[in-house]
Design a protein around this motif. Structure first.
Motif, PDB file in Angstrom:
ATOM      1  N   ASN A 127      62.026  32.883 -60.279  1.00 34.49           N
ATOM      2  CA  ASN A 127      62.494  33.022 -58.907  1.00 34.49           C
ATOM      3  C   ASN A 127      64.014  33.108 -58.876  1.00 34.49           C
ATOM      4  O   ASN A 127      64.683  32.616 -59.777  1.00 34.49           O
ATOM      5  CB  ASN A 127      62.001  31.866 -58.028  1.00 34.49           C
ATOM      6  CG  ASN A 127      62.529  30.524 -58.474  1.00 34.49           C
ATOM      7  OD1 ASN A 127      62.668  30.279 -59.663  1.00 34.49           O
ATOM      8  ND2 ASN A 127      62.802  29.633 -57.537  1.00 34.49           N
ATOM      9  N   PRO A 128      64.589  33.785 -57.872  1.00 35.85           N
ATOM     10  CA  PRO A 128      66.038  33.955 -57.827  1.00 35.85           C
ATOM     11  C   PRO A 128      66.754  32.615 -57.711  1.00 35.85           C
ATOM     12  O   PRO A 128      66.300  31.704 -57.013  1.00 35.85           O
ATOM     13  CB  PRO A 128      66.256  34.796 -56.557  1.00 35.85           C
ATOM     14  CG  PRO A 128      64.930  35.443 -56.296  1.00 35.85           C
ATOM     15  CD  PRO A 128      63.912  34.457 -56.766  1.00 35.85           C
ATOM     16  N   SER A 129      67.895  32.512 -58.390  1.00 36.94           N
ATOM     17  CA  SER A 129      68.698  31.298 -58.261  1.00 36.94           C
ATOM     18  C   SER A 129      69.598  31.364 -57.027  1.00 36.94           C
ATOM     19  O   SER A 129      70.033  30.325 -56.525  1.00 36.94           O
ATOM     20  CB  SER A 129      69.551  31.098 -59.518  1.00 36.94           C
ATOM     21  OG  SER A 129      70.356  32.234 -59.757  1.00 36.94           O
ATOM     22  N   PHE A 130      69.878  32.574 -56.557  1.00 36.17           N
ATOM     23  CA  PHE A 130      70.630  32.752 -55.320  1.00 36.17           C
ATOM     24  C   PHE A 130      69.959  33.854 -54.509  1.00 36.17           C
ATOM     25  O   PHE A 130      69.398  34.790 -55.055  1.00 36.17           O
ATOM     26  CB  PHE A 130      72.094  33.116 -55.597  1.00 36.17           C
ATOM     27  CG  PHE A 130      72.852  32.040 -56.307  1.00 36.17           C
ATOM     28  CD1 PHE A 130      73.373  30.965 -55.606  1.00 36.17           C
ATOM     29  CD2 PHE A 130      73.012  32.090 -57.679  1.00 36.17           C
ATOM     30  CE1 PHE A 130      74.060  29.959 -56.267  1.00 36.17           C
ATOM     31  CE2 PHE A 130      73.700  31.092 -58.352  1.00 36.17           C
ATOM     32  CZ  PHE A 130      74.229  30.017 -57.646  1.00 36.17           C
ATOM     33  N   GLY A 131      70.006  33.749 -53.204  1.00 37.72           N
ATOM     34  CA  GLY A 131      69.365  34.740 -52.352  1.00 37.72           C
ATOM     35  C   GLY A 131      67.978  34.290 -51.957  1.00 37.72           C
ATOM     36  O   GLY A 131      67.759  33.135 -51.587  1.00 37.72           O
ATOM     37  N   GLY A 132      66.995  35.199 -52.053  1.00 42.43           N
ATOM     38  CA  GLY A 132      65.641  34.842 -51.659  1.00 42.43           C
ATOM     39  C   GLY A 132      64.756  36.063 -51.585  1.00 42.43           C
ATOM     40  O   GLY A 132      65.064  37.120 -52.156  1.00 42.43           O
ATOM     41  N   SER A 133      63.644  35.910 -50.890  1.00 39.59           N
ATOM     42  CA  SER A 133      62.703  37.018 -50.763  1.00 39.59           C
ATOM     43  C   SER A 133      61.940  36.891 -49.455  1.00 39.59           C
ATOM     44  O   SER A 133      61.758  35.794 -48.918  1.00 39.59           O
ATOM     45  CB  SER A 133      61.727  37.038 -51.938  1.00 39.59           C
ATOM     46  OG  SER A 133      60.899  35.886 -51.931  1.00 39.59           O
ATOM     47  N   LEU A 134      61.467  38.036 -48.965  1.00 38.46           N
ATOM     48  CA  LEU A 134      60.634  38.096 -47.775  1.00 38.46           C
ATOM     49  C   LEU A 134      59.446  38.997 -48.076  1.00 38.46           C
ATOM     50  O   LEU A 134      59.613  40.124 -48.552  1.00 38.46           O
ATOM     51  CB  LEU A 134      61.417  38.659 -46.580  1.00 38.46           C
ATOM     52  CG  LEU A 134      60.597  38.949 -45.312  1.00 38.46           C
ATOM     53  CD1 LEU A 134      60.050  37.647 -44.719  1.00 38.46           C
ATOM     54  CD2 LEU A 134      61.435  39.715 -44.287  1.00 38.46           C
ATOM     55  N   MET A 135      58.241  38.486 -47.802  1.00 40.43           N
ATOM     56  CA  MET A 135      57.021  39.256 -48.026  1.00 40.43           C
ATOM     57  C   MET A 135      56.149  39.194 -46.774  1.00 40.43           C
ATOM     58  O   MET A 135      55.922  38.114 -46.229  1.00 40.43           O
ATOM     59  CB  MET A 135      56.226  38.705 -49.216  1.00 40.43           C
ATOM     60  CG  MET A 135      56.953  38.737 -50.537  1.00 40.43           C
ATOM     61  SD  MET A 135      55.928  38.084 -51.885  1.00 40.43           S
ATOM     62  CE  MET A 135      54.637  39.333 -51.981  1.00 40.43           C
ATOM     63  N   THR A 136      55.675  40.351 -46.329  1.00 42.60           N
ATOM     64  CA  THR A 136      54.754  40.398 -45.198  1.00 42.60           C
ATOM     65  C   THR A 136      53.653  41.408 -45.513  1.00 42.60           C
ATOM     66  O   THR A 136      53.882  42.402 -46.212  1.00 42.60           O
ATOM     67  CB  THR A 136      55.460  40.824 -43.901  1.00 42.60           C
ATOM     68  OG1 THR A 136      56.036  42.125 -44.091  1.00 42.60           O
ATOM     69  CG2 THR A 136      56.548  39.838 -43.515  1.00 42.60           C
ATOM     70  N   GLN A 137      52.473  41.143 -44.991  1.00 42.70           N
ATOM     71  CA  GLN A 137      51.356  42.059 -45.199  1.00 42.70           C
ATOM     72  C   GLN A 137      50.335  41.875 -44.093  1.00 42.70           C
ATOM     73  O   GLN A 137      50.058  40.756 -43.653  1.00 42.70           O
ATOM     74  CB  GLN A 137      50.690  41.816 -46.549  1.00 42.70           C
ATOM     75  CG  GLN A 137      49.512  42.735 -46.844  1.00 42.70           C
ATOM     76  CD  GLN A 137      48.164  42.032 -46.767  1.00 42.70           C
ATOM     77  OE1 GLN A 137      47.938  41.063 -47.475  1.00 42.70           O
ATOM     78  NE2 GLN A 137      47.277  42.502 -45.898  1.00 42.70           N
ATOM     79  N   GLY A 138      49.772  42.988 -43.626  1.00 42.36           N
ATOM     80  CA  GLY A 138      48.708  42.944 -42.639  1.00 42.36           C
ATOM     81  C   GLY A 138      47.638  43.964 -42.979  1.00 42.36           C
ATOM     82  O   GLY A 138      47.948  45.110 -43.306  1.00 42.36           O
TER      83      GLY A 138
END
Length: 707
Positions: free
Chosen positions: A155-166
């Protein structure tokens, strides 16, 4: 059965001949001198400034390690879809239903060693998956799991993530989706998200027939002609987690979630015709279950000097639920003949604590651990009757692994103490000790062939429904009552396996034998005009299975196909019965990818199984999906059940009640679906937290007895 054996022999002979005619392997792997460390977290071996990359599939002594290809990562929108592109021969993945199975049984999913669900697997970015560990012969540290899938992620040490699904059906009230946000800062990561599914009044019907035979051999047959019915199931799970990573030293993981299950309903209406000619009966039957379950999990891992690790896992949850069963018979003039209503309100509290110690050597590994799990359940009926039950389990184990040349040996033993108390003042108590030995051996003949053999045992305890002494009425003359004198039983297993890896063709041939001498199973007796179902520790259950699972790279990197064929035989004996059952089952799938385009088709004929006097016929499923990935977006369209009709059901072989119950759904047949997913991540990459052990509460909700 003779013809089936001939068919399997032909398949094996053809496969072997094909392998012999195949050319040399086009993959070049640098040979590494000296022993490879037994630590399963290793993926690359550093030689000075040169990194030797592991092969796509590495067959270790106790697991298969798979490294996702760049094509597989680019073609996947989440962790569960990536599993399909890995094409593990014996693994069946269905994105529409969210199921992950092997040999028809659910697979235990872990993320960095921590037990997880398929919903959590959906919220993993494919690019963060470093490798996948496939353990289809789980050791003592995994408890009762028969197969384990461990996803190792970064996983990133800085920043992040966004996940979406439908995902949404175009002609039915059916869909699912998720949203997940992760924020990283230094050694810490925060995550928040939610996963949900809904099914609302999907058309279904039941094909049902039953024959009741009294002790004097008089019999009557009732055949149900379906008039209508529906299925509903909706749930939502919001969740939050935090983890702290001090590399090479300490890991802390804390998570909470809240699972809300709205009434899961199966409703059927039918017209009953009687062989006695007494006239037709209109039948309405409805079963539902709902509940709210908050859950808390905390995990700490610390590395000690001299390649030692200790880990502690705590898991606790509370369930407040309700189970309802309504059964109504009336004549064509709507005069009520039978009206049965059963409602059970549940409250269950569970806690599990587990600690493990691991010591690693160059070619050896010692693992030892202890676990305590306890549950308190309270079931209250609308009639006013109250049932209480307390279950406790203590489990200790030690397991030793060593490699000797081409042979790897594992030996271990576990001891389990089980205690069950039933009643307000512990009116009925049972306790038992059980030893769980395990011996396993692995032999690698060459780079293409590996043989595995294991002898294991596991212990199963009675469920609250099986020991509940409250009387439940099922219909006009059928009743169910639990047996408080039930005790835990052991299942002994022998598994033989051959793994083959040839150019463009890989797979597995395995055979399994299971024996449960005192398996818990239902039995029926007539008490006057009542047919009563209860439970007993039977005289035993034995099963045999042989399976062949090949995988073929038709066009390497583009088109892959795999499948499984299984032969299953089982025998069960108990009060007044001895039954033998045989079946053939299997699955097949093909996946194609090209420049962002994805096409896949699958067919599953899950195995039917015999337990006691009941044959359970699993779901028959098929799907066809086509999609395209563009930047962070994935667009997919497809059909559910394009090749088959949806069906699942059961058969009772009891001498007093022989019946066949098959559930079908026209709503699922050829159901078109569309899916849109979006992934976005930012930040640098680092090693994610690993959870080596897992303490999981075993929560079993009470069930209102039905047909």
């Amino acid at each position: 059965m003779h013809n089936k054996a001939i068919t399997l022999s032909i398949i094996v002979a053809f496969a072997t001949t094909s392998f012999a005619k195949t050319g040399t392997d086009s993959v070049s792997i640098t040979e590494i001198s000296g022993p490879i460390p037994t630590d399963t977290t290793m993926t690359d071996i550093m030689l000075g400034e040169i990194t030797v990359k592991a092969p796509r599939v590495l067959h270790k002594a106790d697991m298969d390690v798979l490294y996702p290809s760049e094509t597989a990562v680019k073609s996947s929108q989440n962790g569960i879809s990536l599993l399909k592109f890995l094409m593990i021969p014996t693994l069946t993945v269905n994105e529409l239903t969210g199921s992950v199975r092997s040999s028809g049984q659910d697979v235990e999913i872990r993320i960095n060693g921590r037990k997880a669900s398929s919903d959590q697997l959906q919220t993993i970015q494919p690019s963060t998956i470093k490798r996948v560990e496939w353990i289809d012969d789980a050791g003592l540290r995994y408890g009762d799991a028969t197969a384990v899938l461990n996803i190792i992620v970064t996983n990133p040490s800085f920043g992040g993530s966004l996940m979406t699904q439908g995902m949404q059906s175009l002609n039915q009230a059916w869909g699912n989706g998720y949203a997940d946000l992760k924020i990283n800062h230094g050694r810490s990561q925060w995550a928040i998200g939610a996963v949900g599914r809904y099914t609302n009044h999907i058309d279904s019907h039941r094909e049902y027939s039953e024959t009741f035979t009294r002790p004097d051999d008089t019999a009557v047959t009732r055949t149900e002609t379906p008039l209508g019915g529906y299925l509903s199931m909706t749930n939502l799970t919001p969740k939050m987690s935090y983890n702290y990573i001090n590399p090479e030293k300490t890991v802390v993981w804390i998570g909470v979630n809240l699972n809300k299950e709205w009434p899961t309903v199966r409703s059927n209406t039918g017209l009953l015709s009687l062989s006695s000619g007494d006239g037709n009966i209109i039948l309405h039957e409805k079963e539902s279950r709902s509940g709210l379950r908050p859950k808390f999990n905390a995990y700490v891992e610390h590395n000690l000097p001299h390649s030692q690790t200790i880990a502690l896992d705590i898991d606790t949850s509370v369930l407040n639920g309700r189970s309802v069963h309504d059964y109504r018979e009336s004549n064509p003039y709507e005069d009520v003949i039978t009206d049965v209503h059963t409602s059970i309100k549940d409250r269950q509290q569970n806690i599990s604590i587990e600690g493990n110690y691991i010591k690693r050597f160059n070619d050896k590994r010692l693992t030892a651990g202890a676990q305590y799990s306890g549950s308190r359940s309270r079931a209250e009926r609308e009639s006013g009757s109250l049932s209480r039950q307390r279950q406790e389990r203590a489990y200790m184990f030690s397991e030793y692994f060593q490699r000797v040349g081409k042979v790897s040996l594992t030996a271990g033993i576990g001891a389990q103490y089980s205690h069950i108390s039933i009643g307000e003042n512990d009116d009925t108590e049972t306790s038992s000790w059980a030893l769980r030995p395990r011996i396993a051996a692995s032999y690698r003949l060459n780079n293409s062939s590996q043989f595995r053999l294991s002898l294991t045992s596991r212990t199963s305890t009675p469920t609250p429904s099986q020991t509940d002494t409250g009387i439940q009425q099922i219909d006009g003359f059928q009743y169910q009552i639990g047996n408080p004198d039930l005790y835990a039983y052991n299942t002994y297993s022998i598994k033989m396996q051959y793994n083959f890896t040839f150019p463009r063709i890989t797979g597995q041939l395995d055979g399994r034998w299971n024996r449960a001498p005192h398996a818990i199973a239902p039995f029926m007796t007539w008490e006057g005009d009542r047919l009563v179902t209860s439970f007993e520790n039977s005289r035993g259950h034995t099963s045999w299975q042989i399976a062949l699972s090949p995988q073929v790279d038709i066009v390497p990197g583009m088109i892959t196909a795999k499948g499984t064929i299984r032969l299953y035989t089982a025998k069960s004996t108990g009060t007044g019965y001895a039954h033998t059952f045989r079946c053939i089952s299997g699955d097949a799938s093909v996946t194609a990818t090209y420049r962002g385009f994805i096409l896949s088709a699958s067919y599953e004929s899950n195995p039917s199984t015999l337990w006691g006097e009941t044959v359970s016929r699993s779901e028959q499923l098929s799907t066809i999906m086509a999609g395209y990935r563009w930047k962070g977006f994935t667009f997919i369209g497809g059909l559910f059940m394009p090749f088959t009709r949806y069906s699942m059901g059961s058969e009772s072989l009891n001498r007093y009640n022989t019946n066949r119950n098959m559930l079908r759904s026209s709503g699922f047949d050829r159901m078109p679906v569309v899916q849109i997913a979006y992934n976005f991540n930012w930040g640098k990459q680092k090693r994610a937290s690993q959870k080596l052990i897992n303490a999981e509460d075993d929560m079993q909700q009470s069930t209102a007895a039905g047909r």
